[in-house]
Scaffold this motif. Structure first.
Motif, PDB file in Angstrom:
ATOM      1  N   TRP A  35      36.766  70.831  82.950  1.00  0.00           N
ATOM      2  CA  TRP A  35      35.584  70.021  83.089  1.00  0.00           C
ATOM      3  C   TRP A  35      34.423  70.430  82.320  1.00  0.00           C
ATOM      4  O   TRP A  35      33.415  69.597  81.873  1.00  0.00           O
ATOM      5  CB  TRP A  35      35.028  70.084  84.742  1.00  0.00           C
ATOM      6  CG  TRP A  35      36.051  69.246  85.766  1.00  0.00           C
ATOM      7  CD1 TRP A  35      37.047  69.903  86.447  1.00  0.00           C
ATOM      8  CD2 TRP A  35      36.421  67.888  85.456  1.00  0.00           C
ATOM      9  NE1 TRP A  35      37.750  68.654  87.052  1.00  0.00           N
ATOM     10  CE2 TRP A  35      37.326  67.693  86.303  1.00  0.00           C
ATOM     11  CE3 TRP A  35      35.882  66.983  84.731  1.00  0.00           C
ATOM     12  CZ2 TRP A  35      38.037  66.437  86.540  1.00  0.00           C
ATOM     13  CZ3 TRP A  35      36.533  65.684  84.740  1.00  0.00           C
ATOM     14  CH2 TRP A  35      37.499  65.144  85.726  1.00  0.00           C
TER      15      TRP A  35
ATOM     16  N   LEU B 299      37.852  62.288  88.472  1.00  0.00           N
ATOM     17  CA  LEU B 299      36.693  62.607  89.400  1.00  0.00           C
ATOM     18  C   LEU B 299      37.009  61.773  90.564  1.00  0.00           C
ATOM     19  O   LEU B 299      36.969  62.069  91.907  1.00  0.00           O
ATOM     20  CB  LEU B 299      35.273  62.298  88.775  1.00  0.00           C
ATOM     21  CG  LEU B 299      35.005  63.402  87.704  1.00  0.00           C
ATOM     22  CD1 LEU B 299      33.862  63.321  87.089  1.00  0.00           C
ATOM     23  CD2 LEU B 299      35.097  65.088  88.247  1.00  0.00           C
TER      24      LEU B 299
ATOM     25  N   HIS C 265      27.511  63.872  87.062  1.00  0.00           N
ATOM     26  CA  HIS C 265      28.938  63.341  87.226  1.00  0.00           C
ATOM     27  C   HIS C 265      29.280  63.768  88.538  1.00  0.00           C
ATOM     28  O   HIS C 265      29.990  62.950  89.297  1.00  0.00           O
ATOM     29  CB  HIS C 265      30.015  63.836  86.281  1.00  0.00           C
ATOM     30  CG  HIS C 265      29.529  63.165  84.978  1.00  0.00           C
ATOM     31  ND1 HIS C 265      30.198  62.029  84.677  1.00  0.00           N
ATOM     32  CD2 HIS C 265      29.062  63.538  83.804  1.00  0.00           C
ATOM     33  CE1 HIS C 265      29.635  61.694  83.447  1.00  0.00           C
ATOM     34  NE2 HIS C 265      29.273  62.616  82.781  1.00  0.00           N
TER      35      HIS C 265
ATOM     36  N   PHE D 106      26.824  68.157  85.035  1.00  0.00           N
ATOM     37  CA  PHE D 106      27.679  68.376  85.985  1.00  0.00           C
ATOM     38  C   PHE D 106      26.919  67.786  87.162  1.00  0.00           C
ATOM     39  O   PHE D 106      27.449  67.041  88.184  1.00  0.00           O
ATOM     40  CB  PHE D 106      27.681  69.860  86.310  1.00  0.00           C
ATOM     41  CG  PHE D 106      29.077  70.444  85.936  1.00  0.00           C
ATOM     42  CD1 PHE D 106      30.250  70.303  86.590  1.00  0.00           C
ATOM     43  CD2 PHE D 106      29.172  71.417  84.598  1.00  0.00           C
ATOM     44  CE1 PHE D 106      31.379  70.925  86.325  1.00  0.00           C
ATOM     45  CE2 PHE D 106      30.240  71.875  84.104  1.00  0.00           C
ATOM     46  CZ  PHE D 106      31.308  71.642  85.047  1.00  0.00           C
TER      47      PHE D 106
ATOM     48  N   TYR E 117      37.518  71.521  92.951  1.00  0.00           N
ATOM     49  CA  TYR E 117      38.175  70.750  92.048  1.00  0.00           C
ATOM     50  C   TYR E 117      37.302  70.995  90.718  1.00  0.00           C
ATOM     51  O   TYR E 117      38.036  70.984  89.614  1.00  0.00           O
ATOM     52  CB  TYR E 117      38.243  69.337  92.536  1.00  0.00           C
ATOM     53  CG  TYR E 117      39.004  68.404  91.573  1.00  0.00           C
ATOM     54  CD1 TYR E 117      40.290  68.408  91.509  1.00  0.00           C
ATOM     55  CD2 TYR E 117      38.321  67.417  91.030  1.00  0.00           C
ATOM     56  CE1 TYR E 117      41.249  67.555  90.762  1.00  0.00           C
ATOM     57  CE2 TYR E 117      39.026  66.322  90.181  1.00  0.00           C
ATOM     58  CZ  TYR E 117      40.335  66.389  90.129  1.00  0.00           C
ATOM     59  OH  TYR E 117      40.895  65.625  89.438  1.00  0.00           O
ATOM     60  N   LEU E 118      36.291  71.089  90.813  1.00  0.00           N
ATOM     61  CA  LEU E 118      35.445  71.034  89.454  1.00  0.00           C
ATOM     62  C   LEU E 118      35.509  72.744  89.162  1.00  0.00           C
ATOM     63  O   LEU E 118      34.885  73.051  87.908  1.00  0.00           O
ATOM     64  CB  LEU E 118      33.917  70.845  89.790  1.00  0.00           C
ATOM     65  CG  LEU E 118      33.649  69.342  90.064  1.00  0.00           C
ATOM     66  CD1 LEU E 118      32.227  69.102  90.511  1.00  0.00           C
ATOM     67  CD2 LEU E 118      34.013  68.586  89.063  1.00  0.00           C
TER      68      LEU E 118
ATOM     69  N   ARG F 287      40.269  75.145  86.004  1.00  0.00           N
ATOM     70  CA  ARG F 287      39.629  73.801  86.303  1.00  0.00           C
ATOM     71  C   ARG F 287      38.309  73.601  85.803  1.00  0.00           C
ATOM     72  O   ARG F 287      37.967  72.684  85.237  1.00  0.00           O
ATOM     73  CB  ARG F 287      39.775  73.613  87.946  1.00  0.00           C
ATOM     74  CG  ARG F 287      40.984  73.014  88.372  1.00  0.00           C
ATOM     75  CD  ARG F 287      40.686  72.398  89.661  1.00  0.00           C
ATOM     76  NE  ARG F 287      40.268  73.421  90.701  1.00  0.00           N
ATOM     77  CZ  ARG F 287      41.093  74.030  91.237  1.00  0.00           C
ATOM     78  NH1 ARG F 287      42.492  74.089  91.344  1.00  0.00           N
ATOM     79  NH2 ARG F 287      40.720  75.102  92.220  1.00  0.00           N
ATOM     80  N   TYR F 288      37.520  74.906  85.927  1.00  0.00           N
ATOM     81  CA  TYR F 288      36.238  74.754  85.502  1.00  0.00           C
ATOM     82  C   TYR F 288      36.053  74.645  84.039  1.00  0.00           C
ATOM     83  O   TYR F 288      35.359  73.717  83.317  1.00  0.00           O
ATOM     84  CB  TYR F 288      35.429  76.028  85.727  1.00  0.00           C
ATOM     85  CG  TYR F 288      33.974  75.981  85.477  1.00  0.00           C
ATOM     86  CD1 TYR F 288      33.182  75.023  86.088  1.00  0.00           C
ATOM     87  CD2 TYR F 288      33.599  76.775  84.341  1.00  0.00           C
ATOM     88  CE1 TYR F 288      31.620  75.012  85.691  1.00  0.00           C
ATOM     89  CE2 TYR F 288      32.191  76.641  84.079  1.00  0.00           C
ATOM     90  CZ  TYR F 288      31.211  75.753  84.562  1.00  0.00           C
ATOM     91  OH  TYR F 288      29.780  75.673  84.251  1.00  0.00           O
TER      92      TYR F 288
ATOM     93  N   HIS G 221      34.934  68.721  78.937  1.00  0.00           N
ATOM     94  CA  HIS G 221      34.808  67.431  78.945  1.00  0.00           C
ATOM     95  C   HIS G 221      33.437  67.114  79.032  1.00  0.00           C
ATOM     96  O   HIS G 221      32.873  66.029  78.398  1.00  0.00           O
ATOM     97  CB  HIS G 221      35.902  66.629  80.076  1.00  0.00           C
ATOM     98  CG  HIS G 221      37.085  66.493  79.627  1.00  0.00           C
ATOM     99  ND1 HIS G 221      37.575  65.754  78.390  1.00  0.00           N
ATOM    100  CD2 HIS G 221      38.213  67.129  80.023  1.00  0.00           C
ATOM    101  CE1 HIS G 221      39.082  65.758  78.415  1.00  0.00           C
ATOM    102  NE2 HIS G 221      39.426  66.622  78.987  1.00  0.00           N
ATOM    103  N   LEU G 222      32.704  67.541  80.258  1.00  0.00           N
ATOM    104  CA  LEU G 222      31.460  67.331  80.232  1.00  0.00           C
ATOM    105  C   LEU G 222      30.312  67.539  79.139  1.00  0.00           C
ATOM    106  O   LEU G 222      29.245  67.025  79.294  1.00  0.00           O
ATOM    107  CB  LEU G 222      30.993  67.812  81.790  1.00  0.00           C
ATOM    108  CG  LEU G 222      31.679  67.175  83.158  1.00  0.00           C
ATOM    109  CD1 LEU G 222      31.251  67.648  84.383  1.00  0.00           C
ATOM    110  CD2 LEU G 222      31.810  65.563  83.022  1.00  0.00           C
TER     111      LEU G 222
ATOM    112  N   ILE H  57      35.471  61.206  78.485  1.00  0.00           N
ATOM    113  CA  ILE H  57      35.578  61.994  79.695  1.00  0.00           C
ATOM    114  C   ILE H  57      36.594  61.231  80.734  1.00  0.00           C
ATOM    115  O   ILE H  57      36.244  59.849  80.946  1.00  0.00           O
ATOM    116  CB  ILE H  57      34.150  62.075  80.236  1.00  0.00           C
ATOM    117  CG1 ILE H  57      33.271  62.794  79.138  1.00  0.00           C
ATOM    118  CG2 ILE H  57      34.203  62.875  81.562  1.00  0.00           C
ATOM    119  CD1 ILE H  57      31.655  62.692  79.620  1.00  0.00           C
TER     120      ILE H  57
END
Lengths: 140, 318, 336
Positions: B198, B274, B244, B241, A95-96, B194-195, B201-202, B269
């Motif tokens: 994230w 998550l 979170h 990463f 998912y990440l 997807r990566y 955002h992260l 975020i």
């Protein structure tokens, strides 16, 4: 990075089953790629999910968590917690953004030297195709 | 004018006057009407300033960790606060007998920033009526769709009222099933997209710990995220990463979906995406219909001999 | 005083970017942030970028030194010198915040070399304010929407561009490099408008004689009561353009490592925790009190200015609404 990149796999192996299975693969003279570095743990239930992410962050291109088959845990139920936990963590890593092939959970008993060699061969082939992991990696 | 508020003031005032609680936790007047603040009334006078309106946004449950040390505390509880309290009780961090719960039926809290943006001017009042929200401004009343006005956490809410209360301010509203549309949309993307989502955002994360410190499930006395063995103090993307990933995993099966982490995040975020991923998978893999409501047996605290192997089956979406 | 058309801004940044890394406000997920500029759209309608100028001159973590080897062949190396950078789009309050940090880190008996190097490598192009944000209160803290402190060049928004004025020699130099984009300015109207801009929230706050009035207020029960809603996170300190507290820590991989310095916040419960286990500020009351007295009392006493520039970030972002404006408002009622 060397010119000929070879995948690196960090394998967390339960000492009662998978680690012995890896030994069996060796004593049986089975061939499998040298890509994997095994870390012996008392039980697959010992493997904190942070270990998996940290392995990726510090240079692993793939991670394997392996232990006794459900029902065969030396500690009765450690691997049943593993099953629950990594059912979620595997999906969460994907998912990440992690590619599914980079992280595997396998049950490999002390008698399954062939299975161990086969898993390492499969993973190495998958990782060769995917190339080095850059996701969530530490800057060096 | 506001009957609910008057009733709450009187209930809280009596609880304090009778000595049944030493403190009452609710909302009080803030900088502007659209931003009431967490309020801790110690006497009837201070209870007389309690605010209860659709702008009451911040989650309150976590305050019980500190405020029940000196004696029982009262709290006005929406569904999210009620589940937060259940979490603290299940984790044995707060005794249920140390809390007097005044349950309300919450129809969602208006996001003060969204409201101001929509209205284009300061907002003095709000009323949530079904699918619309009426905002009061100096220029009159303006109507907007509910989905544009409420806090993110309220838009996904399935728990308008707490599951139990010591007294009810009004008739409680029934709970509903939580949906995970945001998670499903993200699952449809490829791994690289997807990566990228994230990472983008992260990358903004300040590591201010506002998310952790807002969370009723992050109630450990000592947190591994403060321990450099587990997480160094460096602030690169990889560290974010790790932060979170660890935070979300540590509340997996324990998160009550109050959404306070995401509301508290100063850099936007989408933290609930998550937490909700774990919720959705717990629901699907382990047949837990409402994974955000504290369970008899914690989803990750037990197992079943015939659990599925989630990495092999049933995950067609990924 | 020069006039620059709005359309010339990318050319200006591009020209300055030949010698330096350029930062400019960019919109991302609905937020405006100061980001490395690589030609992307430059955000213009914002009150203040989410990240203040502080983070670019005084990074959240930076290397103090690097080391390799072990007990026998240890070698230390100073962290590499920072590259020149140009930051466009910060507000006068943020630049004044930099000036405040400089007062603490450069003008005392100890000069912080890391900050000095980066400060000197940075050219600050500030955009003055034509419109107050809902949570701006700069004037209450002695900062104006056209404040020049900490800036190298001031950009005053005009109808079709900016009125541009160099404040420092470094600013002059930057403007010379882009002289072709600048025309003589017809008048100073844009600057005057910024200078005269009213800040409504500031008008509601009284900061007169605050330091004197705060004397003897240390043990007032107010602090315990207001601190109850604090969650001890670092949002306020990490968004603040003037907070400068840091901690030192090491990180290593094998035989290589770095000693780093990184932001810390006095609101974290372990901020003052000693190696022996003693924590001088174990309670929220003590930590919250420290934050506000530092900014309102100790800073004026030690540096002659409030440790707050009224940017409004804590007002907007504190998850529990425990911010400078709330405290100033309360103090207006509680103080003698």
């Amino acid at each position: 990075m060397s010119l000929t990149w070879e995948p690196r796999i960090v394998g967390f192996a339960c000492r009662w089953c998978t680690y012995a299975g890896a030994d069996l693969a060796g004593t049986s003279r089975l061939e499998y790629p040298a890509a994997i570095r095994l870390i012996r743990v008392p039980c697959s239930g010992r493997v904190n999910p942070s270990f998996v992410l940290r392995a990726f962050q510090r240079g692993a291109d793939g991670v394997l968590v392996a232990g006794c088959h459900p029902g065969d845990c030396h500690y009765t139920s450690g691997n049943l917690f593993t099953r629950r936990r990594y059912s979620l963590v595997k999906r969460f890593l994907e998912y990440l953004g992690m590619e599914p092939e980079r992280f595997r959970v396998e049950w490999i008993s002390a008698a399954e030297g062939h299975r161990f060699a086969q898993v390492v061969r499969e993973m190495t082939a998958d990782l060769r195709r995917l190339g080095p992991n850059r996701k969530m990696r530490e800057e060096t | 004018m506001n009957e609910r508020q008057a009733k709450l003031r009187s209930i809280a005032g009596s609880l304090l006057a009778e000595g049944r609680v030493s403190l009452f936790i609710g909302f009080g007047p803030g900088l502007e009407p659209s931003r009431p603040v967490p309020w801790f009334a110690k006497n009837a006078d201070e209870a007389g300033k309690l605010v209860l309106d659709p702008f009451c946004g911040p989650g309150l449950a976590r305050y019980l960790l500190d405020e029940t040390a000196a004696g029982p505390a009262g709290i006005v509880a929406r569904g999210c606060d009620g589940l937060g309290l259940e979490r603290l009780v299940a984790d044995k961090r707060v005794g249920r007998d140390q809390v007097y719960v005044v349950g309300v039926a919450c129809r969602g809290a208006v996001d003060p920033d969204k409201a101001r943006r929509l209205a284009g001017r300061p907002v003095f009042g709000a009323e949530v009526n079904g699918e619309t929200v009426a905002l009061t401004t100096a220029g009159g009343r303006l109507s907007f769709p509910r989905s544009d006005c409420l806090l993110d956490r309220c838009l996904a809410c399935a728990d308008p009222s707490p599951r139990t209360a010591d007294t009810w301010l009004e008739e409680p509203l029934p709970g509903a099933q939580r949906e995970f549309e945001g998670v499903e949309a993200l699952e449809k993307l490829g791994p690289d997209d997807r990566y990228a989502f994230w990472a983008r955002h992260l990358e903004r994360c300040l590591r201010c710990h506002a998310c952790r410190n807002a969370c009723p499930a992050c109630n450990c006395v000592a947190c591994s995220l403060d321990n450099p063995e587990w997480l160094e103090r460096t602030t690169g993307l990889a560290d974010h990463f790790m932060f979170h990933f660890t935070r979300a995993y540590h509340v997996a099966g324990r998160c009550v979906a109050c959404g306070e982490c995401q509301r508290a995040c100063p850099v936007g975020i989408p933290l609930m995406l998550l937490n909700e991923k774990f919720m959705k998978d717990i629901r699907d893999l382990f047949a837990v219909p409402d994974p955000h409501r504290p369970q008899e047996a914690e989803p990750l605290g037990h197992f079943s001999p015939d659990d599925p192997e989630g990495w092999r089956e049933g995950d067609e979406t990924l | 005083m020069k006039l620059m058309r709005a359309g010339a801004l990318p050319r200006l940044l591009e020209t300055l970017g030949r010698q330096a890394q350029v930062y400019a406000p960019a919109t991302e997920d609905g937020l405006v942030l100061l980001r490395p500029w690589t030609g992307q759209a430059i955000a213009t309608s914002y009150v203040n970028p989410v990240n203040s100028l502080k983070g670019l001159v005084y990074p959240q973590t930076e290397a103090v030194l690097e080391f390799t080897g072990g007990d026998e062949n240890l070698s230390l190396r100073e962290a590499p010198a920072p590259a020149p950078q140009v930051v466009f789009g910060g507000r006068p309050c943020d630049a004044a915040g930099l000036a405040l940090i400089a007062q603490v880190l450069l003008e005392g008996t100890f000069v912080d070399e890391l900050f000095r190097r980066r400060r000197e490598a940075t050219t600050v192009l500030t955009v003055a304010c034509r419109e107050p944000g809902p949570y701006c209160f700069c004037r209450a803290m002695g900062v104006s929407p056209a404040d020049e402190r900490g800036s190298d060049v001031m950009f005053y928004p005009a109808d079709d561009g900016y009125l541009v004025e160099a404040v420092t020699a470094r600013g002059e130099e930057a403007l010379q490099a882009v002289a072709g984009l600048l025309a003589p300015a017809p008048d100073t109207g844009a600057r005057d408008a910024c200078r005269e801009l009213r800040i409504p929230l500031a008008e509601k706050l009284t900061t007169d004689r605050l330091a004197a009035r705060l004397e003897g207020f240390f043990e007032h029960p107010y602090w315990e009561q207001v601190a109850r809603r604090c969650r001890s996170c670092g949002t306020c300190a990490y968004l603040c353009p003037t907070c400068y507290c840091t901690a030192i820590f090491d990180t290593s991989r094998g035989t290589r490592g770095r000693r780093l310095r990184g932001w810390d916040s006095c609101q974290f419960k372990d901020f003052l925790l000693m190696a022996g286990g003693h924590n001088p500020r174990p309670a929220k009351k003590q930590r919250v009190r420290n934050r506000f007295l530092h900014k309102l009392s100790y800073s004026p006493a030690n540096h002659g200015a409030y440790g707050c520039v009224g940017c409004g970030r804590c007002v907007e972002k504190c998850p529990a609404d425990l911010h400078m404006v709330a405290v100033l408002t309360d103090l207006g009622e509680v103080l003698p």
